[in-house]
Write a protein that holds these residues in place. Structure first.
Motif, short mmCIF file in Angstrom:
data_model
loop_
_atom_site.label_atom_id
_atom_site.label_comp_id
_atom_site.label_asym_id
_atom_site.label_seq_id
_atom_site.Cartn_x
_atom_site.Cartn_y
_atom_site.Cartn_z
N ASN A 76 0.83 -1.21 0.00
CA ASN A 76 0.00 0.00 0.00
C ASN A 76 0.86 1.25 0.00
OD1 ASN A 76 -2.50 -1.25 -0.15
ND2 ASN A 76 -2.72 -1.39 2.06
N GLU A 78 3.92 1.46 -1.19
CA GLU A 78 4.52 1.54 -2.53
C GLU A 78 3.50 2.06 -3.54
OE1 GLU A 78 6.17 -2.31 -3.38
OE2 GLU A 78 7.78 -2.05 -1.92
N LYS A 79 2.27 1.59 -3.41
CA LYS A 79 1.21 2.05 -4.30
C LYS A 79 1.00 3.56 -4.13
CE LYS A 79 -3.70 1.21 -5.15
NZ LYS A 79 -4.87 0.49 -4.67
N ASP A 80 1.02 4.02 -2.88
CA ASP A 80 0.86 5.45 -2.61
C ASP A 80 2.01 6.25 -3.22
OD1 ASP A 80 -1.47 4.89 -1.25
OD2 ASP A 80 -0.56 5.07 0.75
N SER A 179 9.26 1.09 -10.47
CA SER A 179 9.20 0.43 -9.16
C SER A 179 10.58 0.00 -8.70
CB SER A 179 8.28 -0.80 -9.22
OG SER A 179 6.96 -0.41 -9.39
#
Length: 186
Positions: A76, A78-80, A179
Motif C-alpha cells: 500500500n 509503494e502504491k501510494d 518500481s
C-alpha cells in the motif's frame, strides 16, 4: 483345654488370613494407584503435547498473519508512492513552460502528419493557439493536460497524442523499472 487350643488355632488362622487378605488388598490398591498415576501422567503428557502443538500452530498463524499485514502495508505504501510519482508527472506536464509545450506540440503534429496528412486537430483550450499553424482544421477543445488529438477528414482514423494518453502508455510500460528505481529490485 483342647477346645481352647482349637479356638486359639482358628483365631490365629483367621488373623493370619485377615493379614494376608489385607496385605493383598493393600498391594492391589497400590498397584491400582500406581497404574492410575501412570495413566494420569500419560494423559497429562498427551494434553501438554496437544496444547504445545496448538500454541505452535497459533504462533505460526499469528506470525503468518503479521507477515501478511506487513506485506500489505508495504504494498500500500509503494502504491501510494507510485500514485504520488504519477501525480508529480501530471503536475509537471500541466505546468510546462509555454515554449516547451509549443515545441512538443509541433513534434506531435509532425508525427501525426505521417499517418493523417489532412484532418481536424483538437487540443485543450489553453493550447489552441499553439496549433493554429499545424495545417489541420481546428476541431475544438478536448479535456486533457496537453497534447493533441487528430482525426482524419472522414473520421475513420483518430490519433490520441494527448499528454494524458502518452503518460499512461509510458507509465504502464515503465511500471516495473519505475518500481525498481523507487523500491529496489525484488
Amino acid at each position: 483345654m483342647g477346645l481352647d487350643k482349637v479356638v486359639k488355632d482358628i483365631m490365629d488362622k483367621a488373623e493370619a488370613d485377615s493379614r494376608d487378605i489385607t496385605a493383598k488388598a493393600a498391594a492391589e490398591a497400590a498397584e491400582i494407584k500406581k497404574s492410575a498415576e501412570a495413566e494420569a501422567k500419560q494423559i497429562i503428557a498427551a494434553e501438554n503435547a496437544r496444547a504445545e502443538q496448538a500454541i505452535s500452530k497459533m504462533r505460526q498463524r499469528e506470525l503468518s498473519s503479521a507477515k501478511l499485514d506487513v506485506k500489505k502495508a508495504k504494498l500500500n505504501s509503494e502504491k501510494d508512492v507510485l500514485a504520488e510519482t504519477h501525480e508529480a508527472f501530471v503536475r509537471q506536464l500541466s505546468t510546462l513552460p509555454r515554449e516547451k509545450k509549443a515545441d512538443l506540440l509541433q513534434k506531435l503534429v509532425k508525427l501525426a502528419k505521417k499517418d493523417i496528412p489532412q484532418g481536424k486537430i483538437f487540443t485543450n483550450a489553453a493550447d489552441a493557439d499553439l496549433v493554429k499553424d499545424s495545417g489541420y482544421e481546428y476541431g475544438g477543445n478536448v479535456k486533457c493536460i496537453g497534447g493533441i488529438v487528430v482525426t482524419s477528414v472522414d473520421g475513420s482514423v483518430n490519433l490520441d497524442y494527448t499528454f494524458d494518453s502518452i503518460l499512461e502508455d509510458v507509465w504502464t510500460s515503465s511500471m516495473k523499472p519505475v518500481s525498481d528505481i523507487l523500491f529496489g529490485s525484488r
